[in-house]
Design a protein around this motif. Sequence first.
Motif, PDB file in Angstrom:
ATOM      1  N   ILE A   1       6.895  19.388  14.448  1.00 30.75           N
ATOM      2  CA  ILE A   1       7.299  18.671  15.673  1.00 30.75           C
ATOM      3  C   ILE A   1       8.778  18.888  15.955  1.00 30.75           C
ATOM      4  CG2 ILE A   1       7.616  16.379  16.686  1.00 30.75           C
ATOM      5  CD1 ILE A   1       5.049  15.531  15.170  1.00 30.75           C
ATOM      6  N   ILE A   2       9.609  18.806  14.912  1.00 34.39           N
ATOM      7  CA  ILE A   2      11.060  19.009  15.093  1.00 34.39           C
ATOM      8  C   ILE A   2      11.347  20.436  15.555  1.00 34.39           C
ATOM      9  CG2 ILE A   2      13.264  19.129  13.860  1.00 34.39           C
ATOM     10  CD1 ILE A   2      12.293  16.705  12.230  1.00 34.39           C
ATOM     11  N   ASP A   3      10.590  21.412  15.026  1.00 34.30           N
ATOM     12  CA  ASP A   3      10.740  22.803  15.488  1.00 34.30           C
ATOM     13  C   ASP A   3      10.389  22.909  16.973  1.00 34.30           C
ATOM     14  OD1 ASP A   3      11.556  23.685  13.041  1.00 34.30           O
ATOM     15  OD2 ASP A   3       9.585  24.441  12.416  1.00 34.30           O
ATOM     16  N   GLY A   4       9.337  22.197  17.388  1.00 34.36           N
ATOM     17  CA  GLY A   4       8.936  22.203  18.789  1.00 34.36           C
ATOM     18  C   GLY A   4      10.003  21.603  19.696  1.00 34.36           C
TER      19      GLY A   4
ATOM     20  N   LEU B   1      15.547  11.761  20.643  1.00 35.85           N
ATOM     21  CA  LEU B   1      14.154  11.723  20.168  1.00 35.85           C
ATOM     22  C   LEU B   1      13.979  12.568  18.912  1.00 35.85           C
ATOM     23  CD1 LEU B   1      12.155  11.906  23.531  1.00 35.85           C
ATOM     24  CD2 LEU B   1      12.617   9.900  22.119  1.00 35.85           C
ATOM     25  N   ARG B   2      14.639  13.702  18.856  1.00 38.91           N
ATOM     26  CA  ARG B   2      14.570  14.539  17.647  1.00 38.91           C
ATOM     27  C   ARG B   2      15.117  13.779  16.444  1.00 38.91           C
ATOM     28  NH1 ARG B   2      18.067  19.962  17.639  1.00 38.91           N
ATOM     29  NH2 ARG B   2      19.714  18.378  17.824  1.00 38.91           N
ATOM     30  N   HIS B   3      16.247  13.117  16.633  1.00 39.64           N
ATOM     31  CA  HIS B   3      16.855  12.346  15.542  1.00 39.64           C
ATOM     32  C   HIS B   3      15.948  11.182  15.141  1.00 39.64           C
ATOM     33  CE1 HIS B   3      20.157  11.205  12.988  1.00 39.64           C
ATOM     34  NE2 HIS B   3      20.154   9.971  13.469  1.00 39.64           N
ATOM     35  N   TYR B   4      15.336  10.538  16.135  1.00 38.77           N
ATOM     36  CA  TYR B   4      14.444   9.410  15.868  1.00 38.77           C
ATOM     37  C   TYR B   4      13.249   9.859  15.021  1.00 38.77           C
ATOM     38  CZ  TYR B   4      11.441   5.359  16.724  1.00 38.77           C
ATOM     39  OH  TYR B   4      10.634   4.260  16.557  1.00 38.77           O
ATOM     40  N   ILE B   5      12.638  10.978  15.406  1.00 39.30           N
ATOM     41  CA  ILE B   5      11.455  11.479  14.681  1.00 39.30           C
ATOM     42  C   ILE B   5      11.812  11.873  13.250  1.00 39.30           C
ATOM     43  CG2 ILE B   5       9.770  13.375  14.590  1.00 39.30           C
ATOM     44  CD1 ILE B   5       9.787  13.270  17.700  1.00 39.30           C
ATOM     45  N   SER B   6      13.004  12.432  13.059  1.00 35.65           N
ATOM     46  CA  SER B   6      13.391  12.884  11.718  1.00 35.65           C
ATOM     47  C   SER B   6      13.798  11.728  10.804  1.00 35.65           C
ATOM     48  CB  SER B   6      14.537  13.896  11.820  1.00 35.65           C
ATOM     49  OG  SER B   6      15.700  13.281  12.342  1.00 35.65           O
ATOM     50  N   LYS B   7      14.326  10.625  11.374  1.00 36.13           N
ATOM     51  CA  LYS B   7      14.855   9.539  10.555  1.00 36.13           C
ATOM     52  C   LYS B   7      13.889   8.361  10.382  1.00 36.13           C
ATOM     53  CE  LYS B   7      18.816  11.505   9.814  1.00 36.13           C
ATOM     54  NZ  LYS B   7      19.139  12.013   8.459  1.00 36.13           N
ATOM     55  N   GLU B   8      13.096   8.063  11.412  1.00 36.74           N
ATOM     56  CA  GLU B   8      12.221   6.899  11.346  1.00 36.74           C
ATOM     57  C   GLU B   8      10.988   7.173  10.476  1.00 36.74           C
ATOM     58  OE1 GLU B   8      12.457   3.573  12.863  1.00 36.74           O
ATOM     59  OE2 GLU B   8      14.482   4.372  12.583  1.00 36.74           O
TER      60      GLU B   8
END
Length: 348
Positions: free
Chosen positions: A125-128, A31-38
């Motif tokens: 969000i990624i920090d969270g 999910l972290r990767h998804y949020i950062s890339k999408e």
Amino acid sequence: MERQLETFILHLKRKTVAGSYQVSRATAEVLRHYISKEKWQNAQGLIEQIKAVGKRLIDAQPLEFCIGNIIRRVLFIIREEYLTMMKSNTNSDSASGAKQHTLLTYEDPEDIDYSESFPRLKASIIDGINELIDELEGLHRNVAEQAIEHIHANETIMTLGCSKTVEEFLKEAGRKRKFGVICVETAPSLEGHKTALSLSKAGIDTTLITDSAVFAMMSRVNKVIIGTHAVMANGGLVAQSGTHTLAVAAKYHSVPIVVCTGLYKLCPLYAYDQDTFNSFGSPGEYLKFEEAEYLESNVHSYNPTFDYIPPELVNLFITNIGGHNPSYIYRLLQEYYDPRDIFEDEQQ
């Protein structure tokens, strides 16, 4: 990103990624990767995307409750970070003499509009999510640090199955206290053998018993310490098969049951009986096919994966943020998840 999601879903279906901890961490990282890339424009769009991804992951392995828990937690982080940005923006507008907005507008979650864009929202969000992953990494240590408060010298502890959280908890207590542990072998998987071997290597006096000897040995026990697959909304447990027998025997002998678990296993769903959330393995694990052919046609053989343990059989939860009674679980749910993020398919 789609290829990575499909690969992870395949791993879930084939159970090459297995165990609540490993699945939870892998889900959080995906999910972290998804949020950062999408690409996404605002929090509302991201929430809808994460819910869609979450449904696919849950459908891949419906009884791995921690997948849904991590998804709900990430959605909670998105909402929380958005609200923080909104309040910060409102305060800065008020300080500069711009049009004033009352924070009361944002008190009711239903009134919040997630369509506004904030440049730093993605980073927050990624920090969270990074904090969530750090919490997962440190949970065994955080639970184990509380061992001295709950295990006293010369006590006899009974445990069942193979839980890393319980194992670390007992080993930490064993460094400062001398006590005995009775391990139930947990047939047909015999996972109790692994726990008994690990504890004995750590210098803890360990006795291995069969499942049928639980009631007979319970009168000698001071405390039962177990792990769990999931903690349900009412404080009940979905745990390894055989745990219900252990819990009933402990209740009969007035032996307290302590559950060691991380908050990532806290699930906002309800299980009311043994069949609500359960699956059945092959009877071949304990009944040989050569023997089965001699059984009568009206004999049915079952190998359930889980047991449901109602909250009245549990005395205490030891989590990575401290100890809690089963009646307090509803409060933790309010602090950990947003009620709008409970997936309808899971409730059915």
